[in-house]
Design an enzyme around this catalytic site. Structure first.
Site, mmCIF file in Angstrom:
data_model
loop_
_atom_site.group_PDB
_atom_site.id
_atom_site.type_symbol
_atom_site.label_atom_id
_atom_site.label_comp_id
_atom_site.label_asym_id
_atom_site.label_seq_id
_atom_site.Cartn_x
_atom_site.Cartn_y
_atom_site.Cartn_z
ATOM 1 N N PHE A 53 1.224 -28.071 -36.769
ATOM 2 C CA PHE A 53 1.599 -26.870 -36.035
ATOM 3 C C PHE A 53 0.390 -26.160 -35.433
ATOM 4 O O PHE A 53 0.442 -24.972 -35.134
ATOM 5 C CB PHE A 53 2.358 -25.916 -36.971
ATOM 6 N N HIS A 90 3.297 -19.814 -46.606
ATOM 7 C CA HIS A 90 3.322 -18.522 -45.905
ATOM 8 C C HIS A 90 4.103 -17.450 -46.642
ATOM 9 O O HIS A 90 4.374 -16.381 -46.078
ATOM 10 C CB HIS A 90 3.891 -18.703 -44.493
#
Length: 204
Positions: free
Chosen positions: A14, A138
């Site tokens: 990503f 995250h």
């Protein structure tokens, strides 16, 4: 000039091109001073940028990841990748793809995989690091653990890089942004220009 021994766009991940180029440039400067370390290798996209720079500079990259995927990679979640799901054990497994990426990129002499959680890898860590790149889980707990585990090992003049910084909650998760704010508030770092969602800070 940055030259990668692999088509980086074939590697799952990503990281944007400009963020990867920034990591490469920082690692190229830092690697002669001491080893670099990343938290959250996934399939090895960031490891290629960092590893090739470390290799060119005669340095070393430690790549820390339990390779069971972050919260968002799990079955039924937004970023789940069925190609990385091991049906036999009903768990994510990105390590086999990571190893393949390192083979193709010819980085086995430069990148040292540490297949463990961030907290476990850091438990008895004592080596000063010239650069730490945080791109792990995250959730608030995961990001805080990564920050607490590694920030104290960054040498003076070294770099702390944090991926996925979104000041606006509507654009993305807030945990990486929170540890970025903590780093700035600590007075230990000088803020460098941000690249896309990649925060860069220099240890004073």
């Amino acid at each position: 000039m940055m030259e990668l021994p692999i088509d980086i766009h074939t590697v799952k991940g990503f990281l944007s091109d400009d963020e990867g180029a920034a990591l490469y440039a920082m690692a190229l400067d830092c690697a002669p001073l001491g080893p670099c370390l990343e938290v959250g290798s996934y399939c090895g996209k960031s490891s290629v940028y960092l590893g090739v720079a470390c290799q060119k500079a005669g340095g070393l990259l430690y790549a820390v990841d339990h390779h069971r995927g972050s919260e968002e990679h799990q079955l039924g979640e937004e970023y789940h990748d069925p190609e990385l799901y091991d049906e036999a054990i009903a768990k994510m497994d990105s390590f086999r793809v990571f190893r393949s990426t390192m083979d193709v990129a010819q980085l086995n002499d430069t990148v040292v995989p540490i297949v463990a959680s961030s907290a476990m890898a850091a438990k008895y860590w004592s080596t000063p690091l010239s650069m730490v790149f945080i791109d792990g889980g995250h959730s608030e707990e995961a990001a805080q653990t990564d920050y607490r585990s590694w920030v104290g090992h960054i040498m003076q003049g070294g770099i702390l890089a944090i991926h996925d910084i979104f000041p606006d909650p509507a654009e993305g998760g807030q945990a990486p942004y929170h540890i970025y704010q903590q780093a700035l508030a600590s007075g230990l770092f000088e803020e460098l220009p941000m690249v896309n969602t990649l925060a860069l800070l220099k240890r004073l």
